[in-house]
Design a protein around this motif. Structure first.
Motif, PDB file in Angstrom:
ATOM      1  N   GLY A 203       0.810  -1.216   0.000  1.00 13.52           N
ATOM      2  CA  GLY A 203       0.000   0.000   0.000  1.00 13.52           C
ATOM      3  C   GLY A 203       0.844   1.267   0.000  1.00 13.52           C
ATOM      4  N   ALA A 204       0.180   2.392  -0.247  1.00 15.40           N
ATOM      5  CA  ALA A 204       0.775   3.726  -0.144  1.00 15.40           C
ATOM      6  C   ALA A 204      -0.366   4.727  -0.134  1.00 15.40           C
ATOM      7  CB  ALA A 204       1.741   4.021  -1.294  1.00 15.40           C
ATOM      8  N   ARG A 209       2.152   6.355  -6.094  1.00 21.67           N
ATOM      9  CA  ARG A 209       3.303   5.648  -5.519  1.00 21.67           C
ATOM     10  C   ARG A 209       3.053   4.159  -5.332  1.00 21.67           C
ATOM     11  NH1 ARG A 209       5.865   9.690  -0.903  1.00 21.67           N
ATOM     12  NH2 ARG A 209       5.942  11.572  -2.187  1.00 21.67           N
ATOM     13  N   ARG A 210       1.991   3.640  -5.908  1.00 22.13           N
ATOM     14  CA  ARG A 210       1.634   2.235  -5.696  1.00 22.13           C
ATOM     15  C   ARG A 210       2.075   1.362  -6.871  1.00 22.13           C
ATOM     16  NH1 ARG A 210      -4.536   3.785  -4.178  1.00 22.13           N
ATOM     17  NH2 ARG A 210      -4.078   5.019  -2.298  1.00 22.13           N
ATOM     18  N   TYR A 211       2.880   0.352  -6.581  1.00 16.42           N
ATOM     19  CA  TYR A 211       3.243  -0.673  -7.558  1.00 16.42           C
ATOM     20  C   TYR A 211       1.971  -1.464  -7.886  1.00 16.42           C
ATOM     21  CZ  TYR A 211       6.503  -4.178  -9.572  1.00 16.42           C
ATOM     22  OH  TYR A 211       7.223  -5.004 -10.399  1.00 16.42           O
ATOM     23  N   TRP A 216       2.763  -7.039  -7.905  1.00 14.22           N
ATOM     24  CA  TRP A 216       3.027  -7.567  -6.559  1.00 14.22           C
ATOM     25  C   TRP A 216       2.796  -9.079  -6.542  1.00 14.22           C
ATOM     26  CZ3 TRP A 216       5.429  -5.657  -2.478  1.00 14.22           C
ATOM     27  CH2 TRP A 216       5.517  -4.270  -2.314  1.00 14.22           C
ATOM     28  N   GLU A 239      -6.276  -1.499   3.578  1.00 19.39           N
ATOM     29  CA  GLU A 239      -5.463  -2.192   2.578  1.00 19.39           C
ATOM     30  C   GLU A 239      -5.577  -3.716   2.661  1.00 19.39           C
ATOM     31  OE1 GLU A 239      -2.035   1.303   2.379  1.00 19.39           O
ATOM     32  OE2 GLU A 239      -1.883  -0.326   3.840  1.00 19.39           O
ATOM     33  N   CYS A 277       8.669  -2.625  -0.407  1.00 15.30           N
ATOM     34  CA  CYS A 277       7.552  -1.695  -0.245  1.00 15.30           C
ATOM     35  C   CYS A 277       7.635  -0.592  -1.287  1.00 15.30           C
ATOM     36  CB  CYS A 277       7.553  -1.080   1.157  1.00 15.30           C
ATOM     37  SG  CYS A 277       8.982  -0.026   1.496  1.00 15.30           S
ATOM     38  N   ASN A 278       6.560   0.197  -1.340  1.00 13.07           N
ATOM     39  CA  ASN A 278       6.555   1.421  -2.133  1.00 13.07           C
ATOM     40  C   ASN A 278       7.272   2.529  -1.350  1.00 13.07           C
ATOM     41  OD1 ASN A 278       4.740   0.309  -4.210  1.00 13.07           O
ATOM     42  ND2 ASN A 278       3.193   0.364  -2.593  1.00 13.07           N
ATOM     43  N   THR A 280       6.861   4.913   0.881  1.00 15.07           N
ATOM     44  CA  THR A 280       5.813   5.252   1.832  1.00 15.07           C
ATOM     45  C   THR A 280       6.374   5.118   3.239  1.00 15.07           C
ATOM     46  OG1 THR A 280       3.502   4.781   2.413  1.00 15.07           O
ATOM     47  CG2 THR A 280       4.904   2.875   1.916  1.00 15.07           C
TER      48      THR A 280
END
Length: 352
Positions: A203-204, A209-211, A216, A239, A277-278, A280
């Motif tokens: 999450g972000a 900013r989210r892959y 994932w 999330e 992670c992103n 974040t």
């Protein structure tokens, strides 16, 4: 040597009005103030998110929450809230204020608050001439002449009055009861702490900013196939659905989404061999507790990469880099959507 005007500034207000990660990236500068002015007491004026982080920072003695109306994350409130804050600051008789901002933010609204509260010393970066609003003005030169890491920017700000830190790492105290709780929880999941395992935080706050979730999922499948190690997904309650979507078809995964407060998340990361992670908040928590990070780094800005820990910063370079937007203005999200899961898997294997 500390500036003579500042050497007796025992009651210092530090202003950092944005998010958790921004507060953590300011902690080395806060430590510099604490170390350079013996006996000083630090109060942080910050957002709700920042206040949550401040509770885990030993250098911060007190916190005042404030949803500043000039900040993106603020909620609507009546002007009397601002007047009440000024009165509260005045009653506390601060000797000095340090206003921490990113270079795109204007420090003058916060400086005005501090001026009206009668705080005699006021320090900040500022692009325009602040006249009487700042007693210590560091001229803003970013991004025209340089772009510094956010941690270095704030360290340079306090260095302008002679404050320096012996330790420039981020600060976050992990409480032993949180570590004990996490160890018990991991034991219940049959996680062997002596063998590799990975925390994944998909999450972000900002959509830009989210892959992508399917990336994932491909990354998780590849890690399980290659490394045969457990994957633990984290996130807030909102999330949890995203986490379940990602791990639904991936064996050997666990979800702690919605189950961890900030202290327990930090404890989990402090035990983990690796975080993916992103860009974040958890990336900065991981940096503060010394955990290697694979950072899936959307090119919204360049200043927030992991600080002083082993890491890999992964992205796809794009002409529209450094847009500073929470939502991709081009709509294609290419700086992350074109980042192949194979690169993430390779980076994870390198750091493990």
């Amino acid at each position: 040597m500390i500036d003579p005007q500042w050497q007796h500034a025992e009651r210092i207000l530090c202003v950092r009005l944005d998010y958790l990660g921004d507060v953590l990236m300011s902690t080395p500068a806060i430590r510099a103030l604490k170390e350079s002015i013996p006996g000083s007491r630090i109060t942080l004026l910050t957002s709700a998110s920042g206040a949550a982080a401040a509770r885990h920072v030993p250098e911060i003695d007190d916190t005042i929450g404030y949803a500043a109306p000039w900040m993106k994350s603020s909620a609507q409130h009546e002007p009397r809230t601002d007047f009440a804050l000024i009165e509260r600051l005045a009653r506390q008789h601060f000797d000095a204020a340090v206003i921490f901002t990113v270079y795109s933010q204007n420090p003058l609204p916060a400086a005005m608050l501090c001026h009206l509260a009668g705080i005699p010393l006021r320090l900040a970066h500022c692009r325009e001439n602040p006249y009487q609003l700042l007693t210590n003005w560091v001229r803003e030169t970013e991004p025209e002449t340089q772009i510094r890491h956010e941690v270095r920017r704030q360290l340079d700000l306090v260095a302008s009055v002679g404050a320096h830190a012996s330790d420039e790492r981020l600060s976050f105290h992990v409480a032993p009861p949180d570590v004990a709780w996490v160890k018990t929880r991991l034991l219940s999941l049959d996680i062997d702490l002596t063998r590799p395992w990975i925390v994944m935080h998909p999450g972000a706050t900002a959509p830009s900013r989210r892959y992508p979730p399917e990336h994932w999922k491909a990354t998780a499948l590849g890690l399980v196939d290659d490394l045969r190690c457990p994957l633990i997904f984290t996130g807030n309650q909102e999330e949890a659905e995203l986490v379940e979507h990602i791990r639904r078809e991936v064996p050997g995964t666990h979800s702690l989404a919605g189950q961890l407060d900030l202290g327990k998340l930090a404890a989990l990361l402090s035990l983990s061999p690796l975080l993916i992670c992103n860009n974040t908040g958890p990336a900065h928590i991981a940096a503060a507790v010394g955990v290697p990070i694979v950072d899936l780094y959307a090119l919204t800005n360049p200043q927030h990469t992991p600080w002083q820990v082993p890491h890999r910063v992964l992205f796809q370079d794009v002409p529209c880099r450094y847009c500073y937007k929470s939502v991709c203005p081009q709509g294609h999200h290419r700086c992350l959507s074109e980042l192949a899961p194979e690169r993430v898997i390779s980076a994870a294997k390198e750091l493990l």
